[in-house]
Design an enzyme around this catalytic site. Sequence first.
Site, PDB file in Angstrom:
ATOM      1  CB  CYS A 166      -1.008  -0.050   1.139  1.00  0.00           C
ATOM      2  SG  CYS A 166      -2.394   1.060   0.862  1.00  0.00           S
ATOM      3  CG  HIS A 186      -2.903  -2.996   4.074  1.00  0.00           C
ATOM      4  ND1 HIS A 186      -1.905  -2.232   4.617  1.00  0.00           N
ATOM      5  CD2 HIS A 186      -3.753  -2.126   3.476  1.00  0.00           C
ATOM      6  CE1 HIS A 186      -2.119  -0.957   4.368  1.00  0.00           C
ATOM      7  NE2 HIS A 186      -3.235  -0.863   3.671  1.00  0.00           N
ATOM      8  CD  GLU A 239       0.339  -4.884   5.828  1.00  0.00           C
ATOM      9  OE1 GLU A 239       0.443  -5.638   4.835  1.00  0.00           O
ATOM     10  OE2 GLU A 239       0.138  -3.658   5.732  1.00  0.00           O
TER      11      GLU A 239
END
Length: 202
Positions: free
Chosen positions: A85, A181, A183
């Site tokens: 991002c 994302h 993560e």
Amino acid sequence: MTASQHRPAIGVLALQGDVAEHLRAIGEAGAQGIAVRRPDELDAVDGLIIPGGESTTMWKLTVIFELLDPLRKRLSSGLPVFGSCAGMIMLADRLLDSASGQETLGGINISVRRNAFGRQVDSFESDITLRGVPGPDFRAVFIRAPWVEEAGRGVEVLGSEPHTGRIVAVRQGPALATAFHPELTPDRRIHELFVDMVRERS
Ligand code: GLN
């Protein structure tokens, strides 16, 4: 195989953004995650992640913390890097809809439009078919996300968002970037891919 090849040290640029989430994900993907705020910390890592967050702030802090030259040097010498991002924005060679004074580190031959999805919908999830990531589609979280408006020579398109057809995952040599994302979700396949890229280089 040396210990560092087996469990490489992967830095997470820790100026701003979702650093803790990447550090956790890196650990779960079989590497050692290290927060990087200083040039000497950057020197010590085998790969680097640039997290999601706010790219204008990240850019300013990169300059203030005197990391701009050290980062550009290590990236141009082939340090494996993964940006998610805001991290993708930082790695783009060309930036559209940048804030005033905002530049990028560069490294991937792409034109990225900031907040491109964000204008339509601030946050959404979508299932992405990813080249080089075996198994089912990847459940991807987009938050005020950019897209890749144009991928130039040497860039491998890994995936597009199915509803808009926009490119959202790319790789160029040792550099990987996603507009979403990984993560923030439990699926570790993208971090595992990056750990493999780091192992190949180190
Ligand atoms: N819109 C943000 C930026 O311009 C990126 C958003 C994110 O990283 N979730 O940096």
